[in-house]
Design an enzyme around this catalytic site. Sequence first.
Site, short mmCIF file in Angstrom:
data_model
loop_
_atom_site.label_atom_id
_atom_site.label_comp_id
_atom_site.label_asym_id
_atom_site.label_seq_id
_atom_site.Cartn_x
_atom_site.Cartn_y
_atom_site.Cartn_z
CB VAL A 1 21.32 14.38 74.54
CG1 VAL A 1 20.51 14.29 75.83
CG2 VAL A 1 22.19 13.14 74.38
CG HIS B 1 24.15 19.66 74.97
ND1 HIS B 1 22.90 19.27 74.52
CD2 HIS B 1 25.00 19.39 73.97
CE1 HIS B 1 23.01 18.76 73.31
NE2 HIS B 1 24.30 18.83 72.93
#
Length: 142
Positions: free
Chosen positions: A95, A99
């Site tokens: 994605v 993160h």
Amino acid sequence: MSDGQCAFCAIAAGDRPGHVVLSDDVCAAFLDTRPVFKGHVLVVPLTHVETLPDLPAPQVGPLFERVRAVAAAVEHGLAAGGTFVALNNRISQSVPHLHVHVVPRNRKDGLRGFFWPRTTYADPAEAESYALRIREALDSAS
């Protein structure tokens, strides 16, 4: 917060389900749906950026304060021997939203180098039980 396309922004906004362990004005932290080990958490800034260099400098410290707290909570809440904390910039990002992985670790758990085998939760209830233990550890640390 959400760019309308990003799965992580949607989870952070509450528009998509996720087993959230932490949510505040800086970040959201939730269980990875394809964990290396059960209890694997992703910590994402609310600001939609793709990489660490894209994150505004004033937001770096607050984000990593949360990463630090989540790492401690994963160890405490899951009785893990330690954690592996990592992030990818572009390469290996499934994605394209910054993160930080916080993965529970134990001696002789089988993780070798940078090969990350993935597992699954038996069902949503099992995932939620891991999220609850981490949330409770975060709450007790505050």
